[in-house]
Design an enzyme around this catalytic site. Sequence first.
Site, short mmCIF file in Angstrom:
data_model
loop_
_atom_site.label_atom_id
_atom_site.label_comp_id
_atom_site.label_asym_id
_atom_site.label_seq_id
_atom_site.Cartn_x
_atom_site.Cartn_y
_atom_site.Cartn_z
N LYS A 131 0.48 -1.57 0.07
CA LYS A 131 -0.57 -0.04 -0.07
C LYS A 131 0.59 1.39 0.19
CE LYS A 131 -4.30 -1.83 2.35
NZ LYS A 131 -4.81 -1.75 3.37
N GLY A 174 9.91 -0.95 12.62
CA GLY A 174 9.12 0.68 12.74
C GLY A 174 9.86 1.34 12.16
#
Length: 401
Positions: free
Chosen positions: A198, A374
């Site tokens: 995405k 992350g």
Amino acid sequence: MNVIRFTDLIAQGKVAGQRVFIRADLNVPQDDAGQITEDTRIRASIPCIEQALKAGAAVMVTSHLGRPTEGEFKPEDSLAPVAKRMGELMGREVKLVANWVDGVEVKPGELVLLENCRVNKGEKKNNEELAKKMAALCDIFVNDAFGTAHRAEGTTYGIAQFAKIASAGPLLAAEIDAISKALSAPKRPLVAIVAGSKVSTKLTILKALSEKVDGLIVGGGIANTFMLAAGLKIGKSLAEPDLVAEAQAVIDAMKARGAAVPIPVDVVVAQRFAADAEATVKDAADVAEDDLILDIGPKTAALLAEQLKAAGTIVWNGPVGVFEFDAFAHGTETIARAIAASSAFSIAGGGDTLAAIAKYGIEKDVGYISTGGGAFLEILEGKTLPAFEILSRRAQDAQGD
């Protein structure tokens, strides 16, 4: 970035006889029976621990494991399997200590593993009272857990605020050095590969990098959205049509700087998403309505490989196709082999990227492999990670004393 490095403290003879508290990242995967299935993080944490022991410190190590409920310890939250594996790797018993916040017995030359830090009430929200109690346990705090550097928690931030000395362990220092080399003062051309399903999850990264890089390679579902922006048809492929304008803005920002986002010239398509689906190579302009794009084509892969071989610095986050299926893995393999063959300094991060590196056996040919998912992404976004910020501040305070 200026931080106090634990290795420098050892070299200066400031560690002998001191109580050293190491925040490691020992959050390893386990099977249903609680057996560790992959121990890379434990292995990576051992050098720092052994350096501290060799220097004559009394050593305490802690980490989170899984997602426990604060204040409610359950057997599956225990670091017991980690203590056992660490003991096997180090050839010594590793004692596991529970309920440690109010005091720990440990002598110079000894090592204790402190039970799952996220069970402590106030850890996630960085409670000041908890942070001060933990800081009181040690003379030197060492953060060696890059994977949690993007979180301001008790054991990653609070303790660093209040410990007598707060330092960066060798793993964290290596991340700081590699990231600085890749993004702060890169050898040009700087080429970034950002791939994934995405655009929305990586939009801020794409925008941040479009201001810095000389080439921005997109792959996976992200590339499909960029193909739409370039006016190409993508059939029933994964994409985000509502973000076409955002993709176009990234293309325009790069073009304004004389840089480019290469759009695939050919692709590998299938009729269904499956390992045994038939793979067909098509020109990018020939994708049919019922086609699923699952990889970049050989011409595109060859063009990108040439660009990577000529790069000065490469940042890699994400495979460019469905590399788990061998029929759709050629694009990612070509990219991986080009990075391995390039004389550029390369830094790679993200779980799927590490899996691709392992699949093609190029670990030794990548300049630096980042251990934090992350945290790595937030640095690419241009964010200052809390763990880096507090260690940098403590280093400045120490210089001012």
